[in-house]
Motif scaffolding. Structure first.
Motif, PDB file in Angstrom:
ATOM      1  N   THR A  62      -3.185 -43.085  51.303  1.00 45.09           N
ATOM      2  CA  THR A  62      -3.996 -42.161  52.274  1.00 45.09           C
ATOM      3  C   THR A  62      -3.278 -43.544  54.005  1.00 45.09           C
ATOM      4  O   THR A  62      -3.481 -44.677  53.908  1.00 45.09           O
ATOM      5  N   LYS A  63      -3.139 -42.340  54.934  1.00 45.70           N
ATOM      6  CA  LYS A  63      -2.811 -43.239  56.014  1.00 45.70           C
ATOM      7  C   LYS A  63      -3.600 -42.562  57.327  1.00 45.70           C
ATOM      8  O   LYS A  63      -4.171 -41.728  57.787  1.00 45.70           O
ATOM      9  N   PHE A  64      -4.178 -44.181  57.902  1.00 43.61           N
ATOM     10  CA  PHE A  64      -5.138 -43.680  59.232  1.00 43.61           C
ATOM     11  C   PHE A  64      -4.300 -43.743  60.803  1.00 43.61           C
ATOM     12  O   PHE A  64      -3.358 -44.217  61.108  1.00 43.61           O
ATOM     13  N   THR A  65      -4.052 -42.692  61.735  1.00 46.92           N
ATOM     14  CA  THR A  65      -3.283 -42.273  62.770  1.00 46.92           C
ATOM     15  C   THR A  65      -4.024 -41.704  63.536  1.00 46.92           C
ATOM     16  O   THR A  65      -5.592 -41.472  63.231  1.00 46.92           O
ATOM     17  N   GLN A  70      -4.553 -38.544  57.158  1.00 48.36           N
ATOM     18  CA  GLN A  70      -2.534 -38.109  56.593  1.00 48.36           C
ATOM     19  C   GLN A  70      -3.076 -38.287  55.222  1.00 48.36           C
ATOM     20  O   GLN A  70      -3.255 -40.177  54.530  1.00 48.36           O
ATOM     21  N   HIS A  71      -3.313 -36.991  53.704  1.00 46.54           N
ATOM     22  CA  HIS A  71      -3.057 -37.369  52.718  1.00 46.54           C
ATOM     23  C   HIS A  71      -1.862 -38.101  52.134  1.00 46.54           C
ATOM     24  O   HIS A  71      -1.210 -36.313  53.133  1.00 46.54           O
ATOM     25  N   GLY A  72      -1.218 -38.053  51.341  1.00 45.69           N
ATOM     26  CA  GLY A  72      -0.081 -37.724  50.742  1.00 45.69           C
ATOM     27  C   GLY A  72       0.044 -38.259  48.943  1.00 45.69           C
ATOM     28  O   GLY A  72      -0.970 -39.526  48.719  1.00 45.69           O
ATOM     29  N   LYS A  73       0.663 -37.422  48.253  1.00 44.79           N
ATOM     30  CA  LYS A  73       1.212 -38.084  47.251  1.00 44.79           C
ATOM     31  C   LYS A  73       3.112 -38.075  46.709  1.00 44.79           C
ATOM     32  O   LYS A  73       3.286 -37.261  47.267  1.00 44.79           O
TER      33      LYS A  73
END
Length: 96
Positions: A62-65, A70-73
């Motif tokens: 999880t990135k806080f922009t 933004q979620h990713g895997k």
């Protein structure tokens, strides 16, 4: 369906190949141990004693922009550790 995707060349895998005669490969997630054994024997011309498989789960992040969260895997992969018979060896560094 291609069974063997690529060999795994890391420090741990290289040490394992030198000391225990075990080689690591990334394989298709649907492949079983018998198919992996036949694919390695056909591709490299060696005799395989044992096959161990590992299903690696995807890593989630999880990135806080500025635009929001933004979620990713990453992709899930399957690894196979193949132990060869005594005296057999695979040269992964030769140019084919």
């Amino acid at each position: 369906m291609s069974i063997l995707i690529k060999p795994i060349i890391t420090e741990k895998a290289t040490t394992n190949s030198e000391l225990n005669n075990c080689f690591s490969f990334m394989v298709n997630t649907k492949a079983n141990k018998v198919e992996i054994k036949k694919a390695v024997e056909a591709a490299y011309g060696v005799s395989v004693e044992k096959v161990r498989t590992i299903n690696v789960r995807p890593d989630r992040s999880t990135k806080f922009t500025k635009t929001g969260i933004q979620h990713g895997k990453t992709n899930a992969v399957k690894k196979a550790i193949v132990q060869l018979a005594e005296g057999e060896v695979i040269d992964l560094y030769s140019n084919m």
